[in-house]
Design a protein around this motif. Structure first.
Motif, PDB file in Angstrom:
ATOM      1  N   LYS A   1       2.117  18.455   2.593  1.00 15.04           N
ATOM      2  CA  LYS A   1       2.421  17.260   3.018  1.00 15.04           C
ATOM      3  C   LYS A   1       1.903  16.603   4.289  1.00 15.04           C
ATOM      4  O   LYS A   1       1.138  15.567   4.305  1.00 15.04           O
ATOM      5  CB  LYS A   1       3.903  17.121   3.209  1.00 15.04           C
ATOM      6  CG  LYS A   1       4.601  15.405   3.398  1.00 15.04           C
ATOM      7  CD  LYS A   1       5.970  15.783   3.516  1.00 15.04           C
ATOM      8  CE  LYS A   1       6.506  14.053   3.820  1.00 15.04           C
ATOM      9  NZ  LYS A   1       8.001  13.985   3.960  1.00 15.04           N
TER      10      LYS A   1
ATOM     11  N   ASP B   1      -1.725  16.167   3.865  1.00 16.23           N
ATOM     12  CA  ASP B   1      -2.263  15.240   2.807  1.00 16.23           C
ATOM     13  C   ASP B   1      -1.932  13.768   3.649  1.00 16.23           C
ATOM     14  O   ASP B   1      -2.908  12.881   3.595  1.00 16.23           O
ATOM     15  CB  ASP B   1      -1.343  15.001   1.801  1.00 16.23           C
ATOM     16  CG  ASP B   1      -1.716  16.056   0.724  1.00 16.23           C
ATOM     17  OD1 ASP B   1      -2.788  16.766   0.793  1.00 16.23           O
ATOM     18  OD2 ASP B   1      -1.011  16.428  -0.182  1.00 16.23           O
ATOM     19  N   VAL B   2      -0.986  13.659   4.402  1.00 18.48           N
ATOM     20  CA  VAL B   2      -0.669  12.531   4.998  1.00 18.48           C
ATOM     21  C   VAL B   2      -1.556  12.080   6.192  1.00 18.48           C
ATOM     22  O   VAL B   2      -2.008  11.010   6.518  1.00 18.48           O
ATOM     23  CB  VAL B   2       0.784  12.315   5.872  1.00 18.48           C
ATOM     24  CG1 VAL B   2       1.120  11.191   6.464  1.00 18.48           C
ATOM     25  CG2 VAL B   2       1.795  12.613   4.743  1.00 18.48           C
TER      26      VAL B   2
ATOM     27  N   THR C   1       0.630  -1.315   0.155  1.00 20.35           N
ATOM     28  CA  THR C   1       0.025   0.056  -0.009  1.00 20.35           C
ATOM     29  C   THR C   1       0.854   1.211   0.050  1.00 20.35           C
ATOM     30  O   THR C   1       0.146   2.450  -0.345  1.00 20.35           O
ATOM     31  CB  THR C   1      -0.859  -0.046   1.125  1.00 20.35           C
ATOM     32  OG1 THR C   1      -0.025   0.206   2.452  1.00 20.35           O
ATOM     33  CG2 THR C   1      -1.743  -1.365   1.252  1.00 20.35           C
TER      34      THR C   1
ATOM     35  N   ASP D   1       3.564   4.055  -1.383  1.00 19.48           N
ATOM     36  CA  ASP D   1       3.805   4.635  -2.567  1.00 19.48           C
ATOM     37  C   ASP D   1       5.409   4.538  -2.801  1.00 19.48           C
ATOM     38  O   ASP D   1       6.230   4.433  -1.710  1.00 19.48           O
ATOM     39  CB  ASP D   1       3.323   6.002  -2.661  1.00 19.48           C
ATOM     40  CG  ASP D   1       1.945   6.177  -2.613  1.00 19.48           C
ATOM     41  OD1 ASP D   1       1.387   7.418  -2.026  1.00 19.48           O
ATOM     42  OD2 ASP D   1       1.077   5.457  -3.284  1.00 19.48           O
TER      43      ASP D   1
ATOM     44  N   HIS E   1      -1.060   3.867  12.882  1.00 19.34           N
ATOM     45  CA  HIS E   1      -1.226   5.082  11.941  1.00 19.34           C
ATOM     46  C   HIS E   1      -0.317   6.314  12.338  1.00 19.34           C
ATOM     47  O   HIS E   1      -0.011   6.995  11.513  1.00 19.34           O
ATOM     48  CB  HIS E   1      -2.793   5.005  11.843  1.00 19.34           C
ATOM     49  CG  HIS E   1      -3.584   4.082  11.250  1.00 19.34           C
ATOM     50  ND1 HIS E   1      -4.922   3.825  11.416  1.00 19.34           N
ATOM     51  CD2 HIS E   1      -3.403   3.241  10.372  1.00 19.34           C
ATOM     52  CE1 HIS E   1      -5.216   2.671  10.775  1.00 19.34           C
ATOM     53  NE2 HIS E   1      -4.307   2.458  10.253  1.00 19.34           N
TER      54      HIS E   1
ATOM     55  N   LYS F   1      -4.839  13.092   6.372  1.00 18.74           N
ATOM     56  CA  LYS F   1      -6.011  12.738   5.525  1.00 18.74           C
ATOM     57  C   LYS F   1      -5.901  11.266   5.110  1.00 18.74           C
ATOM     58  O   LYS F   1      -7.118  10.701   4.922  1.00 18.74           O
ATOM     59  CB  LYS F   1      -6.485  13.897   4.795  1.00 18.74           C
ATOM     60  CG  LYS F   1      -6.743  15.100   5.402  1.00 18.74           C
ATOM     61  CD  LYS F   1      -7.176  16.203   4.625  1.00 18.74           C
ATOM     62  CE  LYS F   1      -7.741  17.384   5.507  1.00 18.74           C
ATOM     63  NZ  LYS F   1      -8.179  18.430   4.731  1.00 18.74           N
ATOM     64  N   ARG F   2      -4.684  11.158   4.674  1.00 18.43           N
ATOM     65  CA  ARG F   2      -4.551   9.563   3.844  1.00 18.43           C
ATOM     66  C   ARG F   2      -4.847   8.564   4.979  1.00 18.43           C
ATOM     67  O   ARG F   2      -5.455   7.642   4.854  1.00 18.43           O
ATOM     68  CB  ARG F   2      -3.341   9.378   3.362  1.00 18.43           C
ATOM     69  CG  ARG F   2      -3.018   8.143   2.531  1.00 18.43           C
ATOM     70  CD  ARG F   2      -1.821   8.158   1.891  1.00 18.43           C
ATOM     71  NE  ARG F   2      -0.630   8.473   2.517  1.00 18.43           N
ATOM     72  CZ  ARG F   2       0.108   7.478   3.184  1.00 18.43           C
ATOM     73  NH1 ARG F   2      -0.235   6.317   3.409  1.00 18.43           N
ATOM     74  NH2 ARG F   2       1.215   7.814   3.871  1.00 18.43           N
ATOM     75  N   LEU F   3      -4.334   8.680   6.116  1.00 25.72           N
ATOM     76  CA  LEU F   3      -4.198   7.994   7.294  1.00 25.72           C
ATOM     77  C   LEU F   3      -5.530   8.260   8.169  1.00 25.72           C
ATOM     78  O   LEU F   3      -6.150   9.359   7.768  1.00 25.72           O
ATOM     79  CB  LEU F   3      -3.107   7.858   8.133  1.00 25.72           C
ATOM     80  CG  LEU F   3      -1.627   7.797   7.547  1.00 25.72           C
ATOM     81  CD1 LEU F   3      -0.507   8.121   8.259  1.00 25.72           C
ATOM     82  CD2 LEU F   3      -1.501   6.314   6.962  1.00 25.72           C
ATOM     83  N   ASP F   4      -5.815   6.953   8.813  1.00 28.44           N
ATOM     84  CA  ASP F   4      -7.073   7.160   9.615  1.00 28.44           C
ATOM     85  C   ASP F   4      -6.644   7.817  10.918  1.00 28.44           C
ATOM     86  O   ASP F   4      -6.824   7.208  11.953  1.00 28.44           O
ATOM     87  CB  ASP F   4      -7.562   5.772   9.922  1.00 28.44           C
ATOM     88  CG  ASP F   4      -9.166   5.915  10.597  1.00 28.44           C
ATOM     89  OD1 ASP F   4      -9.622   7.070  10.506  1.00 28.44           O
ATOM     90  OD2 ASP F   4      -9.503   4.842  11.253  1.00 28.44           O
TER      91      ASP F   4
END
Length: 292
Positions: A173, A176-177, A112, A114, A203, A179-182
């Protein structure tokens, strides 16, 4: 090609440095070639022309529940983290089928990430948080009458301090990180910069690892709060989302490097979110109301 390989090797050295800080005792991280890191440093400095061998090592993890050990074998291809990491977990307490399932789950999780994201530390955390179910399922095969206990999760809240947070790309950054993680919490930009991140331990630690590397040096986790839970942790959250927090600067000059953010406003924000106790931990001064 050589430039990208050198960039990859620099990131690998950073990750190895972090691993040695996490596992400081001799023998916890066992390099297949004890000269591997030295040879990579010489290659990056230009005193060695030939491409050095890959970094290969084994980390022995102590799993708390059940009390077992897992040997995590790691091979870093020269272009990692821009190509996939090679990982394999072994334990004498697992049969071949359960070991296969464990590594399938680990590989799926690492998939998962990148390209460009370091993931050894995240793999270690995944094993520490998720391997129990593989051992318990094996136990149930041989002990049908034994019921597995619900696996508890650790809910974590981290309070992170930075001298300042100004750059737009860094702020993007972080958001974004988050909001990408819970995870939930906030990022207070300006001087000083404060980040709070809360959610399940894996997380939060992935968030912490991702925002720090490769080169954010003036940042530290000042305080962490954790609690065991069998639920989803929603009742433990103090924040409903992960957002940027913008406060006034002293003198109303905005985000200027030589002006501090209004800590009185920040204290009021903490009070609203039942976190007033953190103020003294972050700044070393007792909290006072902004009206006093």
């Amino acid at each position: 090609m050589s430039a990208s390989v050198k960039e990859s090797l620099q990131l690998q050295l950073l990750e190895m440095e972090m691993l040695f800080s996490m596992f400081p005792n001799q023998g916890e991280v066992k390099l297949e070639d004890v000269n591997a890191l030295t040879n990579i440093k010489r290659y990056l400095e230009g005193t060695r022309e030939a491409l050095p061998p890959k970094i290969e090592f084994v980390i022995t993890l102590q799993i708390e529940e059940p009390k077992v050990k897992i040997d995590l074998q790691v091979t870093m291809p020269h272009s990692y983290p821009y190509v996939a990491l090679q990982l394999f977990g072994r334990s004498s307490e697992l049969d071949r089928h359960q070991q296969l399932l464990l590594n399938k789950g680990l590989t799926s999780y690492i998939g998962t990430f990148d390209p460009g994201e370091l993931c050894v530390c995240a793999a270690i955390q995944w094993l520490q948080d998720n391997s129990a179910s593989y051992f318990l399922s094996r136990k149930l095969v041989y002990e049908p009458s034994t019921q597995a206990k619900p696996v508890k999760n650790t809910f974590l809240r981290m309070w992170i301090y930075s001298h300042h947070i100004y750059q737009q790309d860094l702020r993007k950054k972080i958001l974004d990180v988050g909001k990408r993680l819970d995870v939930t919490g906030f990022c207070m930009t300006g001087k000083p910069g404060i980040i709070c991140v809360e959610g399940f331990k894996e997380h939060c630690e992935e968030f912490w690892h991702t925002i720090r590397y490769p080169n954010w040096k003036h940042i530290s986790c000042k305080h962490a709060e954790s609690v065991e839970t069998e639920g989803n942790g929603e009742d433990l959250r103090l924040f409903h989302s992960f957002e940027e927090l913008l406060l006034e600067a002293h003198g109303d000059y905005g985000l200027r490097n030589d002006y501090h953010m209004n800590l009185g406003q920040f204290l009021e924000f903490l009070k609203k979110h039942k976190s007033e106790h953190v103020f003294q931990i972050l700044f070393g001064i007792e909290s006072k109301s902004s009206d006093s």
